[in-house]
Design an enzyme around this catalytic site. Structure first.
Site, PDB file in Angstrom:
ATOM      1  N   ASP A  84     -12.401   6.652   3.729  1.00  0.00           N
ATOM      2  CA  ASP A  84     -11.201   6.419   4.536  1.00  0.00           C
ATOM      3  C   ASP A  84     -10.773   4.948   4.487  1.00  0.00           C
ATOM      4  O   ASP A  84      -9.688   4.600   4.937  1.00  0.00           O
ATOM      5  CB  ASP A  84     -11.452   6.859   5.986  1.00  0.00           C
ATOM      6  CG  ASP A  84     -10.170   7.101   6.752  1.00  0.00           C
ATOM      7  OD1 ASP A  84      -9.091   7.109   6.126  1.00  0.00           O
ATOM      8  OD2 ASP A  84     -10.247   7.280   7.980  1.00  0.00           O
TER       9      ASP A  84
ATOM     10  N   LYS B 209     -10.665  12.323   8.429  1.00  0.00           N
ATOM     11  CA  LYS B 209     -10.111  11.976   9.736  1.00  0.00           C
ATOM     12  C   LYS B 209     -10.228  13.164  10.692  1.00  0.00           C
ATOM     13  O   LYS B 209     -10.401  14.304  10.258  1.00  0.00           O
ATOM     14  CB  LYS B 209      -8.634  11.583   9.582  1.00  0.00           C
ATOM     15  CG  LYS B 209      -8.435  10.256   8.852  1.00  0.00           C
ATOM     16  CD  LYS B 209      -6.984   9.839   8.846  1.00  0.00           C
ATOM     17  CE  LYS B 209      -6.775   8.543   8.074  1.00  0.00           C
ATOM     18  NZ  LYS B 209      -7.438   7.371   8.694  1.00  0.00           N
TER      19      LYS B 209
ATOM     20  N   LYS C 295       0.847  -1.203   0.000  1.00  0.00           N
ATOM     21  CA  LYS C 295       0.000   0.000   0.000  1.00  0.00           C
ATOM     22  C   LYS C 295       0.877   1.245   0.000  1.00  0.00           C
ATOM     23  O   LYS C 295       1.686   1.444   0.895  1.00  0.00           O
ATOM     24  CB  LYS C 295      -0.915  -0.008   1.231  1.00  0.00           C
ATOM     25  CG  LYS C 295      -1.731   1.272   1.421  1.00  0.00           C
ATOM     26  CD  LYS C 295      -2.663   1.191   2.639  1.00  0.00           C
ATOM     27  CE  LYS C 295      -3.350   2.525   2.908  1.00  0.00           C
ATOM     28  NZ  LYS C 295      -4.238   2.482   4.101  1.00  0.00           N
TER      29      LYS C 295
ATOM     30  N   GLU D  36      -9.631   3.448   2.054  1.00  0.00           N
ATOM     31  CA  GLU D  36      -9.069   3.590   0.706  1.00  0.00           C
ATOM     32  C   GLU D  36      -7.988   2.562   0.397  1.00  0.00           C
ATOM     33  O   GLU D  36      -7.761   2.226  -0.763  1.00  0.00           O
ATOM     34  CB  GLU D  36      -8.508   5.012   0.527  1.00  0.00           C
ATOM     35  CG  GLU D  36      -7.062   5.231   1.004  1.00  0.00           C
ATOM     36  CD  GLU D  36      -6.859   5.045   2.496  1.00  0.00           C
ATOM     37  OE1 GLU D  36      -7.860   5.093   3.233  1.00  0.00           O
ATOM     38  OE2 GLU D  36      -5.717   4.828   2.945  1.00  0.00           O
TER      39      GLU D  36
ATOM     40  N   ARG E  22      -7.785  -0.675   0.935  1.00  0.00           N
ATOM     41  CA  ARG E  22      -8.275  -1.908   0.300  1.00  0.00           C
ATOM     42  C   ARG E  22      -8.661  -1.656  -1.166  1.00  0.00           C
ATOM     43  O   ARG E  22      -8.618  -2.574  -1.985  1.00  0.00           O
ATOM     44  CB  ARG E  22      -9.436  -2.491   1.110  1.00  0.00           C
ATOM     45  CG  ARG E  22     -10.675  -1.643   1.164  1.00  0.00           C
ATOM     46  CD  ARG E  22     -11.578  -1.970   2.339  1.00  0.00           C
ATOM     47  NE  ARG E  22     -11.056  -1.442   3.594  1.00  0.00           N
ATOM     48  CZ  ARG E  22     -11.653  -1.589   4.773  1.00  0.00           C
ATOM     49  NH1 ARG E  22     -12.783  -2.270   4.869  1.00  0.00           N
ATOM     50  NH2 ARG E  22     -11.120  -1.072   5.863  1.00  0.00           N
TER      51      ARG E  22
ATOM     52  N   ASP F 206      -2.886  10.114   3.839  1.00  0.00           N
ATOM     53  CA  ASP F 206      -4.286   9.705   3.940  1.00  0.00           C
ATOM     54  C   ASP F 206      -5.070  10.699   4.791  1.00  0.00           C
ATOM     55  O   ASP F 206      -4.982  10.693   6.014  1.00  0.00           O
ATOM     56  CB  ASP F 206      -4.350   8.294   4.562  1.00  0.00           C
ATOM     57  CG  ASP F 206      -5.778   7.775   4.662  1.00  0.00           C
ATOM     58  OD1 ASP F 206      -6.681   8.383   4.045  1.00  0.00           O
ATOM     59  OD2 ASP F 206      -5.968   6.747   5.343  1.00  0.00           O
TER      60      ASP F 206
ATOM     61  N   ASP G 110       1.365   6.236   5.653  1.00  0.00           N
ATOM     62  CA  ASP G 110       0.417   5.288   5.079  1.00  0.00           C
ATOM     63  C   ASP G 110       0.950   4.585   3.823  1.00  0.00           C
ATOM     64  O   ASP G 110       0.225   3.877   3.133  1.00  0.00           O
ATOM     65  CB  ASP G 110      -0.912   6.010   4.776  1.00  0.00           C
ATOM     66  CG  ASP G 110      -2.111   5.099   4.940  1.00  0.00           C
ATOM     67  OD1 ASP G 110      -1.964   4.013   5.521  1.00  0.00           O
ATOM     68  OD2 ASP G 110      -3.194   5.478   4.464  1.00  0.00           O
TER      69      ASP G 110
HETATM   70  N1  BES Z   1      -4.396   4.395   6.909  1.00  0.00           N
HETATM   71  C1  BES Z   1      -5.502   4.069   7.714  1.00  0.00           C
HETATM   72  C2  BES Z   1      -5.168   3.058   8.812  1.00  0.00           C
HETATM   73  C3  BES Z   1      -4.217   3.494   9.876  1.00  0.00           C
HETATM   74  C4  BES Z   1      -4.693   3.890  11.108  1.00  0.00           C
HETATM   75  C5  BES Z   1      -2.859   3.442   9.667  1.00  0.00           C
HETATM   76  C6  BES Z   1      -3.807   4.265  12.091  1.00  0.00           C
HETATM   77  C7  BES Z   1      -1.968   3.817  10.655  1.00  0.00           C
HETATM   78  C8  BES Z   1      -2.449   4.212  11.874  1.00  0.00           C
HETATM   79  C9  BES Z   1      -6.602   3.476   6.856  1.00  0.00           C
HETATM   80  O1  BES Z   1      -6.674   3.929   5.553  1.00  0.00           O
HETATM   81  C10 BES Z   1      -7.882   3.833   7.508  1.00  0.00           C
HETATM   82  O2  BES Z   1      -8.206   4.971   7.552  1.00  0.00           O
HETATM   83  N2  BES Z   1      -8.585   2.834   8.008  1.00  0.00           N
HETATM   84  C11 BES Z   1      -9.826   3.044   8.654  1.00  0.00           C
HETATM   85  C12 BES Z   1     -10.785   2.037   8.126  1.00  0.00           C
HETATM   86  C13 BES Z   1     -12.209   2.311   8.487  1.00  0.00           C
HETATM   87  C14 BES Z   1     -12.685   3.524   7.780  1.00  0.00           C
HETATM   88  C15 BES Z   1     -13.053   1.125   8.105  1.00  0.00           C
HETATM   89  C16 BES Z   1      -9.613   2.865  10.145  1.00  0.00           C
HETATM   90  O3  BES Z   1      -8.817   2.019  10.535  1.00  0.00           O
HETATM   91  O4  BES Z   1     -10.222   3.588  10.918  1.00  0.00           O
HETATM   92 ZN    ZN Z   2      -4.964   4.631   4.756  1.00  0.00          ZN
HETATM   93 MN    MN Z   3      -7.846   5.677   5.360  1.00  0.00          MN
END
Ligand code: BES
Ligand code: ZN
Ligand code: MN
Length: 501
Positions: free
Chosen positions: A347, A277, A265, A349, A351, A270, A288
């Protein structure tokens, strides 16, 4: 960097001499007898008085006051020999090199043979030493004006060992390559989003390809559109920076078969997009692209060690931004393999970009796929920040990845992919899939989503959201990017055995 010598020369001048010492009984016998003699048995006495400790990772410093060439002796405790492991050996070296660095030592001698045991020969010790040396002394330069001032760095190590020089030398350089590749990954992750765009990442990959003779393909936006990578494009839609699909191929076999796909990835920043966020949650999202960094770091190591394996690395890179053009919740997009996706959360994104990257890895002939991604906060809830979460559709492949992780000293734990959670990903009124079926077990549903694109191809998913960075320093590195999974991936490829179907 490393200078290898056979016989310990107590008269040779060094800033320091490092020895390892096992606990109970602490013996200055064999190799160390002559050293203790030079101090009329004082080292043995210092152990008795408790001034020198052989407890695991304890470091004692003894000034030599002109009695021998080295100005100080550093004694690193190795604990009880029965309980010793390779991981402890590597960590002990890491802690030691940090201490030397903090003490502004620029060079030192190491008596490698004092680190040998029934379990570890000179090759093992040399590997642990050089890997730990690279990892523990890593420092991100940063962008402070003052950081240009010259600083004392630990640069030269004289390694004394009676073991076959060729083997020790080979292990020193392999261990060092593993450490260095990891440090490259760390630097990519530590670099802020304005200085590492998708284009910058593509340029970095281009340099890597030139250096190691990898086949290179960088897809630009028009080519990505032509291939119908609608999921990847949706994430890029709000950005002023064009996306890049980066492909590196390393062919170590005569034929392009048994191909391992490494997919990382590469979200350079992000924001969360319209599912934005929080102001606290957005800070740090330059990291990210930790999965992409691990894949690039692993490719660097593979370029150095050149194993007889075939690897295709695929990195979808873009940032996830907001603008009038950005994709939105409720949008339905079409991925490269034809599956339609209802976007419930912009968010989620990672996947989406990985869906098309996994499909593209298969187009390049990947027979096995390992994807690495800072994918979910959910994996942190489930496993904390010291353990990478794994999911798979193929246990034998996972076993090989796990074995590599254990050897690299990188903790990993498997989460289940049951049919019930796959169903949640397939639950949409308007599309084949949805990208965010709710927060219950969301590390797992994120993995399940990617699994929809791996399909029948043996696949392992590694969620490094918790492990890609560390808020605290540790024996093998400073706070910040860890470069996690770089060494695991490289070891996995090096040791890979094709699996009979
Ligand atoms: N890049 C984030 C995940 C992340 C969180 C990486 C904390 C490093 C530290 C990912 O793209 C994300 O935002 N995931 C969301 C998914 C949710 C929207 C289903 C998450 O984990 O909150
Ligand atoms: Zn992300
Ligand atoms: Mn995200």
């Amino acid at each position: 960097m490393f200078q290898l010598k056979q016989d310990l020369e107590l008269t040779a001048e060094h800033q320091g001499l490092v020895i390892g010492l096992f606990e109970k009984p602490e013996k200055f016998s064999g190799n160390l007898a002559s050293l203790d003699q030079a101090f009329e048995g004082q080292l043995t006495k210092l152990v008795k008085s408790g001034d020198i400790s052989a407890k695991l990772k304890s470091i004692s410093k003894v000034h030599t006051l002109g009695k021998i060439g080295p100005k100080r002796i550093w004694i690193i405790g190795l604990g009880k020999e029965k309980e010793f492991t390779f991981d402890k050996l590597r960590q002990a070296f890491g802690k030691l090199f940090k201490e030397l660095k903090n003490n502004k030592q620029e060079e030192t001698a190491i008596y490698l043979d004092t680190f040998l045991s029934e379990k570890h020969d000179a090759s093992d010790a040399a590997y642990a030493l050089s890997e730990a040396f690279a990892l523990a002394t890593y420092q991100f330069e940063g962008y402070r004006q003052k950081s240009n001032e010259p600083e004392k760095r630990l640069e030269t190590l004289t390694v004394y060992s009676q073991a076959a020089a060729e083997e020790v030398e080979a292990s020193l350089s392999i261990g060092y390559a593993f450490g260095k590749g990891t440090n490259s990954a760390r630097t990519l992750v530590n670099t802020p989003g304005n200085m590492l765009t998708a284009t910058d990442m593509a340029n970095y990959a281009t340099e890597l390809a030139a250096k190691y003779n990898f086949e290179l393909e960088i897809l630009d936006k028009a080519e990505i559109e032509k291939l119908g990578m609608g999921a990847f494009l949706a994430v890029n839609q709000g950005s002023a920076e064009p996306p890049k699909m980066i492909v590196l191929k390393y062919q170590g076999k005569d034929e392009w078969k048994d191909v391992i796909g490494l997919v990382g990835k590469g979200i350079t920043f992000d924001t969360g997009g319209y599912s934005i966020k929080t102001k606290a949650g957005i800070v740090g999202m330059k990291t990210d692209m930790g999965g992409a960094a691990a894949v690039l770091g692993a490719m660097e190591i593979l370029g150095e060690i050149r194993p007889e394996q075939n690897v295709v690395a695929v990195i979808p890179s873009t940032d996830n931004m907001i603008s009038g053009n950005a994709f939105k919740p409720d949008d339905v997009i079409t991925s490269m393999n034809g599956k339609t996706i209802e976007v419930l959360n912009t968010d989620a994104e990672g996947r989406l970009v990985l869906a098309d990257a996994v499909t593209y890895a298969k187009h390049h002939g990947a027979n096995y796929i390992v994807d690495v991604a800072t994918l979910t906060g959910g994996v942190i809830t489930a496993l904390g920040v010291n353990t990478t979460g794994a999911m798979t559709n193929h246990e034998p492949l996972y076993e090989q990845v796990l074995e590599a992780a254990m050897e690299a000293g990188e903790q990993m734990w498997q989460l289940p992919l049951f049919e019930s959670e796959k169903e949640r990903v397939r639950n949409s009124k308007v599309a084949d899939l949805n990208n965010s079926p709710g927060s219950e077990g969301h590390a797992i549903v994120a993995g399940a989503f990617i699994g929809e694109f791996a399909e029948e191809t043996p696949w392992v998913h590694l969620d490094i959201a918790g492990t890609a960075t560390s808020t605290k320093e540790y024996d093998l590195g400073p706070a910040g990017a860890t470069g996690v999974m770089t060494r695991t991936l490289a070891l996995f490829v090096e040791r890979f055995e094709p699996i009979e179907k």
